[in-house]
Scaffold this active site. Sequence first.
Site, PDB file in Angstrom:
ATOM      1  CG  LEU A  86      -1.942  -1.288   1.160  1.00 31.90           C
ATOM      2  CD1 LEU A  86      -3.024  -1.138   2.477  1.00 31.90           C
ATOM      3  CD2 LEU A  86      -2.735  -1.188  -0.146  1.00 31.90           C
ATOM      4  CB  CYS A  87       4.483   2.230  -0.173  1.00 31.31           C
ATOM      5  SG  CYS A  87       4.870   1.759   1.583  1.00 31.31           S
ATOM      6  CG  HIS A  88       1.036   6.742  -2.184  1.00 29.19           C
ATOM      7  ND1 HIS A  88       0.759   6.647  -0.835  1.00 29.19           N
ATOM      8  CD2 HIS A  88      -0.045   6.985  -2.823  1.00 29.19           C
ATOM      9  CE1 HIS A  88      -0.507   6.662  -0.640  1.00 29.19           C
ATOM     10  NE2 HIS A  88      -1.218   6.967  -1.994  1.00 29.19           N
ATOM     11  CG  MET A 104       6.296   2.853   4.833  1.00 28.51           C
ATOM     12  SD  MET A 104       6.593   1.682   6.217  1.00 28.51           S
ATOM     13  CE  MET A 104       6.966   0.293   5.589  1.00 28.51           C
ATOM     14  CD  GLU A 105       8.854   5.382   0.520  1.00 24.79           C
ATOM     15  OE1 GLU A 105       8.154   5.129  -0.276  1.00 24.79           O
ATOM     16  OE2 GLU A 105       8.895   6.159   1.771  1.00 24.79           O
ATOM     17  CG  ASP A 157      23.578 -12.581   0.674  1.00 25.08           C
ATOM     18  OD1 ASP A 157      23.383 -13.918   0.767  1.00 25.08           O
ATOM     19  OD2 ASP A 157      23.798 -12.195  -0.576  1.00 25.08           O
TER      20      ASP A 157
END
Length: 162
Positions: free
Chosen positions: A80-82, A118-119, A133
Site C-alpha cells: 500500500l505504499c505509493h 517506509m523508504e 548475505d
Amino acid sequence: MTNPNSDVLTHVDEHGQANMVDVSDKTISKRLAVAQGRINMSKTAFEMVVNNQHAKGDVLSVARIAGIQAAKKCGDLIPLCHPLMLTKIQVDFYPEANENSIRVEALCKLAGKTGVEMEALTAVSVATLTLFDMCKAVDPLMTISDIQVLEKQGGKSGDWTR
C-alpha cells in the site's frame, strides 16, 4: 513511540479492508525521514568488513547500493505504499567495534504528498540484509536488530525526532 497526531489506521477502510490512501488532495511539502538498523556479527566478520578484507569485495559499498535500490523500489515491495520520486537517498554505516556491530542509517527525502518513512526503513532493512548475505559464510549467527525511524520532517503531522 506512538504518533500523537493519529489514532486511526489509514490503510484500512470503514469495512476493515486494505486501502491505499488517496493523497491527491494533499499539498506538496518537503519530506524527510531517517531510519536506522544494526547488524551484530563475530569479531572476525566485523574486522573483515571494516578493513575491506572480505573475499566478496567491498561489502559496505554493495550494501549501500542495495539500500539505495531498495528505497527506490519500496512502492513495489510494500503493497500500500505509493511509488515516490525520491530526490535524495543516503545510506551510511557506523562501525561499532566495542559491539562488533555496524549501525546502518538511511536518509530519504523528496518534495511530495506523502512521507518517506517506509523508504528509509526499507533502505536500512535491505542494506542490513545485504551485509548478512555477504558475511554469512564467515558468521551465520549474525543478528539484525533495532530497525526504527529516528526522525521525520514535513507533512500535516509535522516534525518529530525519536
